[in-house]
Design an enzyme around this catalytic site. Structure first.
Site, PDB file in Angstrom:
ATOM      1  N   ARG A 137       0.851  -1.195   0.000  1.00 28.71           N
ATOM      2  CA  ARG A 137       0.000   0.000   0.000  1.00 28.71           C
ATOM      3  C   ARG A 137       0.886   1.243   0.000  1.00 28.71           C
ATOM      4  O   ARG A 137       1.507   1.608   1.010  1.00 28.71           O
ATOM      5  CB  ARG A 137      -0.900   0.002   1.235  1.00 28.71           C
ATOM      6  CG  ARG A 137      -1.828   1.192   1.296  1.00 28.71           C
ATOM      7  CD  ARG A 137      -2.884   1.180   0.239  1.00 28.71           C
ATOM      8  NE  ARG A 137      -3.769   0.026   0.349  1.00 28.71           N
ATOM      9  CZ  ARG A 137      -4.462  -0.478  -0.672  1.00 28.71           C
ATOM     10  NH1 ARG A 137      -4.351   0.057  -1.864  1.00 28.71           N
ATOM     11  NH2 ARG A 137      -5.250  -1.537  -0.508  1.00 28.71           N
ATOM     12  N   ARG A 156       2.795  -6.264 -10.228  1.00 32.47           N
ATOM     13  CA  ARG A 156       3.179  -5.574  -8.992  1.00 32.47           C
ATOM     14  C   ARG A 156       3.543  -6.542  -7.857  1.00 32.47           C
ATOM     15  O   ARG A 156       4.080  -6.140  -6.834  1.00 32.47           O
ATOM     16  CB  ARG A 156       2.095  -4.610  -8.523  1.00 32.47           C
ATOM     17  CG  ARG A 156       0.785  -5.265  -8.143  1.00 32.47           C
ATOM     18  CD  ARG A 156      -0.179  -4.241  -7.571  1.00 32.47           C
ATOM     19  NE  ARG A 156      -1.535  -4.776  -7.403  1.00 32.47           N
ATOM     20  CZ  ARG A 156      -2.475  -4.173  -6.690  1.00 32.47           C
ATOM     21  NH1 ARG A 156      -2.228  -3.031  -6.111  1.00 32.47           N
ATOM     22  NH2 ARG A 156      -3.670  -4.698  -6.591  1.00 32.47           N
ATOM     23  N   HIS A 187       0.620   3.489 -10.615  1.00 32.48           N
ATOM     24  CA  HIS A 187      -0.440   3.804  -9.631  1.00 32.48           C
ATOM     25  C   HIS A 187       0.166   4.594  -8.459  1.00 32.48           C
ATOM     26  O   HIS A 187       0.167   4.122  -7.311  1.00 32.48           O
ATOM     27  CB  HIS A 187      -1.016   2.465  -9.164  1.00 32.48           C
ATOM     28  CG  HIS A 187      -2.276   2.550  -8.358  1.00 32.48           C
ATOM     29  ND1 HIS A 187      -2.385   3.187  -7.141  1.00 32.48           N
ATOM     30  CD2 HIS A 187      -3.517   2.037  -8.599  1.00 32.48           C
ATOM     31  CE1 HIS A 187      -3.610   3.066  -6.676  1.00 32.48           C
ATOM     32  NE2 HIS A 187      -4.313   2.387  -7.521  1.00 32.48           N
ATOM     33  N   ASP A 201     -12.748   8.442  -6.752  1.00 29.42           N
ATOM     34  CA  ASP A 201     -12.187   7.360  -7.569  1.00 29.42           C
ATOM     35  C   ASP A 201     -12.654   7.624  -9.001  1.00 29.42           C
ATOM     36  O   ASP A 201     -13.708   7.187  -9.413  1.00 29.42           O
ATOM     37  CB  ASP A 201     -12.702   6.006  -7.068  1.00 29.42           C
ATOM     38  CG  ASP A 201     -11.928   4.853  -7.700  1.00 29.42           C
ATOM     39  OD1 ASP A 201     -12.102   3.701  -7.234  1.00 29.42           O
ATOM     40  OD2 ASP A 201     -11.145   5.098  -8.637  1.00 29.42           O
ATOM     41  N   GLU A 245      -2.711   8.710 -11.166  1.00 31.46           N
ATOM     42  CA  GLU A 245      -2.135   7.552 -11.851  1.00 31.46           C
ATOM     43  C   GLU A 245      -2.091   7.777 -13.369  1.00 31.46           C
ATOM     44  O   GLU A 245      -3.121   8.123 -13.975  1.00 31.46           O
ATOM     45  CB  GLU A 245      -2.977   6.315 -11.529  1.00 31.46           C
ATOM     46  CG  GLU A 245      -3.133   6.079 -10.030  1.00 31.46           C
ATOM     47  CD  GLU A 245      -4.341   5.238  -9.687  1.00 31.46           C
ATOM     48  OE1 GLU A 245      -4.694   4.340 -10.484  1.00 31.46           O
ATOM     49  OE2 GLU A 245      -4.951   5.477  -8.625  1.00 31.46           O
TER      50      GLU A 245
HETATM   51  O1  TA6 Z   1      -6.780   3.310  -8.897  1.00 29.51           O
HETATM   52  C1  TA6 Z   1      -7.888   3.369  -8.064  1.00 29.51           C
HETATM   53  C2  TA6 Z   1      -8.251   1.942  -7.655  1.00 29.51           C
HETATM   54  O2  TA6 Z   1      -8.641   1.170  -8.779  1.00 29.51           O
HETATM   55  C3  TA6 Z   1      -9.352   2.014  -6.600  1.00 29.51           C
HETATM   56  O3  TA6 Z   1     -10.593   1.576  -7.099  1.00 29.51           O
HETATM   57  C4  TA6 Z   1      -8.801   1.125  -5.474  1.00 29.51           C
HETATM   58  O4  TA6 Z   1      -9.189  -0.216  -5.669  1.00 29.51           O
HETATM   59  C5  TA6 Z   1      -7.307   1.338  -5.658  1.00 29.51           C
HETATM   60  O5  TA6 Z   1      -7.122   1.287  -7.062  1.00 29.51           O
HETATM   61  C6  TA6 Z   1      -6.398   0.410  -4.866  1.00 29.51           C
HETATM   62  O6  TA6 Z   1      -6.435  -0.874  -5.413  1.00 29.51           O
HETATM   63  P1  TA6 Z   1      -5.624  -2.038  -4.611  1.00 29.51           P
HETATM   64  O7  TA6 Z   1      -5.871  -3.272  -5.394  1.00 29.51           O
HETATM   65  O8  TA6 Z   1      -4.170  -1.625  -4.598  1.00 29.51           O
HETATM   66  O9  TA6 Z   1      -6.198  -2.040  -3.226  1.00 29.51           O
END
Ligand code: TA6
Length: 305
Positions: free
Chosen positions: A75, A101, A171, A215, A274
């Site tokens: 995260r 990733r 991201h 989002d 992103e």
């Molecule tokens: O980029 C935004 C997103 O798609 C959100 O919907 C949220 O799911 C975020 O990515 C984080 O995704 P993750 O799979 O890293 O928890």
């Protein structure tokens, strides 16, 4: 000789680039130059930290609860979403944002140039387990240049004899003083989908400010964006190429609690902007061809009037 000893012998740069163990037997590259410091996990080619020497605060946010764990996404930092963005189109059981990733990447090269910029290139070659998720042989490389700016170039080479469709994103979690006190410009007039309410196509009116879960996927947007952060007295300038979608995300309170890995009030100090190819902006790469998704981050200090 251990993997870490081999990496340091082959790619280490005395006083500036050191490979070391981190988390659960994973490996990170620690970078320290006269221009900036950074940390990159080999799993996922994941930039975990970047702080130019001119900055009092990191520019990239990382959760206080982030722990490097084999096969687990981190995260924060700059997760590499590839070869799909978001949920998999057909297989709901496949991990969101693809497998790059959480896969082990290999170091290809390292270099400290005469300007003090440190370049590190990492590669992910299709393995059997990847082909079971996405049956198209490919070579994925990330070239990272660490200096007063941070540049990333994600190149996808299609090694098959047919065209492939790829979704991807850098991201990036940017660190902000307080999400309620920053704004994001550059997307004015751009069409977007609001994923929080599953909206039809909307059009962005003015700069973005934040007061709830956000989002939003902006399409046909190759624009430069700027995060304005008066409290940190800085702007973060986000330039990109080879990316026609921009995703803006902050989970806010409830979703941050559901996710459970942002740390105490971590959501208040992060904003994801992103550089992506997603939804109607995925890319089609012809047999044998290469596509590059590039982003460059720069910090501009501002003096509040
Ligand atoms: O980029 C935004 C997103 O798609 C959100 O919907 C949220 O799911 C975020 O990515 C984080 O995704 P993750 O799979 O890293 O928890």
């Amino acid at each position: 000789m251990t993997d870490i000893e081999r990496l340091n012998q082959q790619f280490g740069i005395k006083d500036h680039l050191l490979f070391k163990a981190s988390g659960e037997q994973l490996i990170v590259a620690e970078i320290n130059t006269p221009l900036a410091c950074a940390t990159v996990a080999l799993q996922g080619a994941h930039v975990m930290q970047w702080q130019p020497c001119s900055q009092q605060q990191p520019v990239i946010w990382m959760s206080s609860q982030a722990r490097l764990k084999q096969g687990k996404s981190l995260r924060g930092g700059i997760p590499i979403c590839w070869p799909w963005f978001g949920a998999h189109g057909e297989q709901a059981r496949f991990s969101a944002h693809g497998y790059a990733r959480t896969a082990p990447w290999q170091v290809v090269s390292s270099e400290l140039n005469s300007l003090g910029e440190l370049n590190l290139i990492l590669r992910l070659q299709s393995e059997a387990e990847h082909l079971s998720l996405w049956p198209h042989a490919s070579r994925l490389e990330l070239s990272i240049t660490i200096a007063e700016t941070l540049s990333l170039s994600l190149s996808t080479t299609n090694l098959t004899d047919h065209a492939v469709v790829v979704g991807a994103a850098l991201h990036t979690y940017f660190q902000v003083s307080d999400i309620e006190n920053v704004s994001l410009s550059g997307l004015e007039g751009v069409d977007y989908y609001d994923k929080v309410v599953d909206s039809p196509l909307l059009t962005q009116q003015g700069a973005l400010t934040f007061n709830a879960e956000t989002d939003q996927v902006y399409i046909n947007s190759a624009q430069r964006c700027v995060i304005h952060d008066p409290q940190y007295q800085r702007n973060i300038i986000i330039n990109k190429q080879g990316s026609d979608a921009t995703v803006v995300w902050n989970p806010w309170i409830a979703k941050a609690e559901r996710l459970g890995d942002l740390g105490e009030d971590g959501w208040k100090q992060m904003l994801c902007v992103e550089s992506a190819n997603a939804l109607e902006n995925t890319v089609t790469i012809a047999a044998g061809q290469t596509h590059c998704l590039t982003a460059c981050y720069e910090v501009e200090n501002i003096i509040n009037e």
